[in-house]
Design a protein around this motif. Structure first.
Motif, short mmCIF file in Angstrom:
data_model
loop_
_atom_site.label_atom_id
_atom_site.label_comp_id
_atom_site.label_asym_id
_atom_site.label_seq_id
_atom_site.Cartn_x
_atom_site.Cartn_y
_atom_site.Cartn_z
N TYR A 103 6.56 -14.23 -6.12
CA TYR A 103 5.81 -12.86 -6.39
C TYR A 103 6.35 -11.84 -6.14
CZ TYR A 103 6.83 -12.63 -1.74
OH TYR A 103 6.91 -13.07 -0.10
N LEU A 104 5.40 -10.49 -6.01
CA LEU A 104 6.39 -9.07 -6.67
C LEU A 104 4.86 -8.37 -5.61
CD1 LEU A 104 8.71 -6.74 -6.54
CD2 LEU A 104 7.79 -6.90 -9.03
N GLU A 105 5.56 -7.99 -4.24
CA GLU A 105 4.35 -6.49 -4.40
C GLU A 105 5.06 -5.23 -3.75
OE1 GLU A 105 3.40 -8.04 -0.18
OE2 GLU A 105 2.78 -9.65 -1.03
N LEU A 106 4.72 -3.96 -4.46
CA LEU A 106 5.53 -3.04 -4.57
C LEU A 106 4.22 -2.00 -4.06
CD1 LEU A 106 7.07 -1.00 -5.38
CD2 LEU A 106 6.58 -0.75 -7.71
N ASP A 107 4.19 -1.42 -3.26
CA ASP A 107 3.70 0.34 -2.62
C ASP A 107 4.33 1.20 -2.50
OD1 ASP A 107 1.32 1.04 -1.08
OD2 ASP A 107 2.77 1.12 0.78
N PHE A 108 3.40 2.36 -3.81
CA PHE A 108 4.24 3.52 -3.35
C PHE A 108 2.76 4.80 -2.47
CE2 PHE A 108 5.51 3.10 -7.92
CZ PHE A 108 6.38 2.94 -8.42
N SER A 109 3.35 5.37 -2.03
CA SER A 109 2.89 6.16 -0.96
C SER A 109 3.58 7.02 -0.79
CB SER A 109 2.87 4.97 0.85
OG SER A 109 4.77 4.99 1.89
N ASN A 110 2.51 7.93 0.31
CA ASN A 110 3.20 9.73 0.40
C ASN A 110 2.99 10.64 -0.28
OD1 ASN A 110 2.35 9.18 3.33
ND2 ASN A 110 3.92 8.27 3.90
N VAL A 111 2.60 10.14 -1.80
CA VAL A 111 3.24 10.56 -3.31
C VAL A 111 3.30 11.98 -3.14
CG1 VAL A 111 2.66 10.89 -5.51
CG2 VAL A 111 2.58 8.87 -4.14
N GLU A 112 4.00 13.10 -3.81
CA GLU A 112 3.93 13.91 -3.38
C GLU A 112 4.11 14.77 -4.91
OE1 GLU A 112 7.00 15.66 -0.93
OE2 GLU A 112 6.29 14.57 1.22
N ILE A 113 3.43 16.25 -4.98
CA ILE A 113 3.62 15.98 -6.38
C ILE A 113 3.76 17.95 -6.66
CG2 ILE A 113 2.55 15.79 -8.58
CD1 ILE A 113 1.00 13.83 -7.85
N HIS A 114 4.31 17.60 -7.60
CA HIS A 114 4.81 19.82 -7.40
C HIS A 114 5.06 19.85 -9.50
CE1 HIS A 114 6.26 19.91 -3.34
NE2 HIS A 114 5.94 18.45 -3.79
N PHE A 115 3.87 21.09 -9.63
CA PHE A 115 4.16 21.61 -10.95
C PHE A 115 4.88 22.71 -10.95
CE2 PHE A 115 -0.13 19.26 -9.76
CZ PHE A 115 0.13 18.12 -11.03
#
Length: 300
Positions: free
Chosen positions: A228-240
């Protein structure tokens, strides 16, 4: 403008120092103090800048009652007018899940604390207070009462901050990548990655040269190699920056190796570099780094 310049410029913007959300006005023989408040979901704002007003009633049933759906948008300034109709104190605090957890732990340590920071107000029975907040980013916002026992009884509300069309597109791509890794599915990668000569995708010290290498040698084999594999991306910051975008996400990855039975639990960061091609954002570079997960101890 080249890719290295876009990445370096965005990195400089992201790594500028911020200040902690924790703290506040204490009313039990502590000196009064105040400080700036920053958060992954925005910052306090001048009430005169508010573009919307929401009335909130705090109840002894451990619930909030909002005059209209929260549904914040990035860049929106909302003035909250909070009235306590109950017979005990309640709190109205704005933050993300991680910030509220830290606040809750602090309140457990000092249950008589009365917060008057830019992100929190404590409202006594029959009292009305205001809090104005400018929303930013695309993280989930949590409104909470962290007076001991109140959050645990369900006194919190959650809502996703809706970003610009570009932010929503990039966030959707990152969600797809998370799904692809967890399920050994190469489709999100083939759909959202831009394959080009010289492409490099870095995964914890190893590099994949080109999209096909990433999918066939790394993503798809994991569904057979891992139980099994559990992945979590959190507190995503996006800059342009023009036709480039750069995103940083905290990561937590847990899994079990099928052959050896080894269980792993790691945390770290993932960066994504995007380029806009024919009005669609495409991933042109990724880099991940992780180490064994160790829970952080709360400091006072």
């Amino acid at each position: 403008m080249n890719i290295k310049l876009a990445l370096a410029t965005s990195l400089a913007l992201t790594l500028s120092p911020g200040l902690s959300i924790a703290g506040g006005k204490h009313e039990h023989n502590h000196d009064k103090h105040s400080h700036e408040v920053t958060s992954s979901v925005g910052a306090p704002a001048d009430s005169s800048k508010a573009t919307r007003t929401i009335r909130v009633v705090t109840k002894d049933s451990m619930r909030y009652e909002f005059s209209e759906p929260l549904a914040p948008k990035t860049g929106e300034v909302i003035k909250f007018i909070v009235f306590n109709e109950g017979k005990i104190n309640h709190e109205f605090s704005v933050g993300d899940a991680k910030e509220q957890k830290a606040h809750l732990e602090m309140m457990r340590e000092m249950p008589n604390m009365v917060h008057e920071d830019g992100n929190s107000v404590t409202v006594k029975p029959g009292e009305t207070k205001e809090l104005t907040w400018k929303f930013s980013g695309t993280n989930e916002i949590v409104i909470a009462c962290n007076i001991p026992g109140h959050f645990e009884a369900g006194m919190f509300e959650k809502a996703n901050i809706k970003g610009s069309e570009d932010e929503e597109q990039i966030k959707s791509i990152i969600d797809g990548i998370e799904y692809g890794w967890e399920n050994g599915d190469g489709k999100p990668f083939r759909e959202h990655f831009l394959d080009f000569e010289g492409a490099r995708f870095i995964e914890s010290g190893g590099q994949n040269e080109g999209l096909d290498s990433l999918v066939t040698h790394h993503v798809e084999p994991e569904k057979d190699a891992l139980e099994y594999l559990e992945l979590d991306f959190s507190n995503v910051e996006i800059h342009f920056e023009n036709n480039f975008a750069w995103a940083l996400a905290g990561t937590r990855v847990k899994g079990k190796v099928r052959k050896s039975g080894r269980v792993f639990d790691k945390s770290g960061y993932q960066t994504f570099l995007f380029r806009k091609v024919n009005d669609l954002w495409k991933v042109v570079h990724t880099h991940s780094s992780a180490r064994d997960y160790k829970p952080k101890k709360h400091k006072h």
